[in-house]
Design a protein around this motif. Sequence first.
Motif, short mmCIF file in Angstrom:
data_model
loop_
_atom_site.label_atom_id
_atom_site.label_comp_id
_atom_site.label_asym_id
_atom_site.label_seq_id
_atom_site.Cartn_x
_atom_site.Cartn_y
_atom_site.Cartn_z
N LEU A 1 58.42 24.41 -56.46
CA LEU A 1 59.85 24.71 -56.44
C LEU A 1 60.36 25.18 -55.08
O LEU A 1 61.55 25.31 -54.88
CB LEU A 1 60.18 25.75 -57.51
CG LEU A 1 59.90 25.30 -58.94
CD1 LEU A 1 60.26 26.40 -59.92
CD2 LEU A 1 60.64 24.02 -59.27
N GLY A 2 59.47 25.43 -54.16
CA GLY A 2 59.89 25.86 -52.84
C GLY A 2 59.93 27.37 -52.72
O GLY A 2 59.56 28.11 -53.62
N VAL B 1 73.76 29.17 -43.93
CA VAL B 1 73.83 29.21 -42.47
C VAL B 1 73.36 27.90 -41.84
O VAL B 1 73.71 27.61 -40.70
CB VAL B 1 73.04 30.40 -41.88
CG1 VAL B 1 73.66 31.72 -42.30
CG2 VAL B 1 71.58 30.36 -42.27
N GLN B 2 72.59 27.13 -42.57
CA GLN B 2 72.18 25.79 -42.15
C GLN B 2 71.93 24.98 -43.41
O GLN B 2 71.74 25.54 -44.49
CB GLN B 2 70.93 25.84 -41.27
CG GLN B 2 69.64 26.15 -42.03
CD GLN B 2 68.44 26.13 -41.10
OE1 GLN B 2 68.36 26.92 -40.18
NE2 GLN B 2 67.52 25.23 -41.36
N PRO B 3 71.93 23.65 -43.32
CA PRO B 3 71.70 22.84 -44.51
C PRO B 3 70.33 23.11 -45.14
O PRO B 3 69.35 23.35 -44.43
CB PRO B 3 71.77 21.40 -43.98
CG PRO B 3 72.59 21.50 -42.73
CD PRO B 3 72.25 22.84 -42.14
N VAL B 4 70.29 23.11 -46.46
CA VAL B 4 69.05 23.36 -47.20
C VAL B 4 68.83 22.26 -48.23
O VAL B 4 69.76 21.55 -48.62
CB VAL B 4 69.08 24.74 -47.91
CG1 VAL B 4 69.14 25.87 -46.90
CG2 VAL B 4 70.21 24.83 -48.91
N GLU C 1 63.82 24.58 -49.45
CA GLU C 1 63.42 24.70 -48.05
C GLU C 1 64.59 24.28 -47.16
O GLU C 1 65.52 23.63 -47.62
CB GLU C 1 62.18 23.84 -47.75
CG GLU C 1 62.36 22.37 -47.97
CD GLU C 1 61.94 21.93 -49.37
OE1 GLU C 1 62.31 20.81 -49.74
OE2 GLU C 1 61.28 22.68 -50.10
N PRO C 2 64.53 24.65 -45.88
CA PRO C 2 65.57 24.20 -44.95
C PRO C 2 65.55 22.68 -44.87
O PRO C 2 64.49 22.05 -44.99
CB PRO C 2 65.16 24.80 -43.61
CG PRO C 2 64.15 25.85 -43.91
CD PRO C 2 63.54 25.50 -45.23
#
Length: 187
Positions: A25-26, A77-80, A172-173
């Motif tokens: 699942l990360g 804050v950034q794509p995930v 995850e990122p």
Amino acid sequence: ACLAALAQGARQTAGVRSRAPTAKLGSPLDEFVESSRLECLNQDDAQPVQNAFQDGAAFLSSDRDVDEELLVKVQFVQPVKLRAIRILGGPDAESAPVAVKIFQANPNIGFDEAADEAGTEELLLTEENVRGGEPVQLRYVKFQNVQSLQLFFWENGGGEQTQVSRIQFLGEPAANMDMKDWKPCKS
């Protein structure tokens, strides 16, 4: 006889598949949630949305004077890449959420649109989810490059308010950068 052997083989193969471990699942993505930009429509000001994105006894609650619906808006804050979501109910069992629609990249959505439109994914939460902390696996292919999410909690277990003690995204990122692969530009 050949058909019976084929059917037996299919049953054995199906049995093996059902015993296979579930997909990873990360990791928790708490550090990627932009906490300063969290927003929630219909929250009780004494129990704001920030409470649901940190560990502890505090929780998010809907405004008792309005209704039980909540519309939580999250920026990253950034794509995930999302694989699962963990949603824990608050201290009152009948106020735990039981149904949530997840929308992607629709930051201006309001209650009317959220109620009328189909979400990117719609979840029915169980006791294992809201009390036991069991994450709900998402359709991974739909959540590959997520920059913002909107969570519409439209039904609870029958309480006047909806209470959420924790919302946690797992994945995850979208872009992992290995620093040993980085090469500076030469001018």
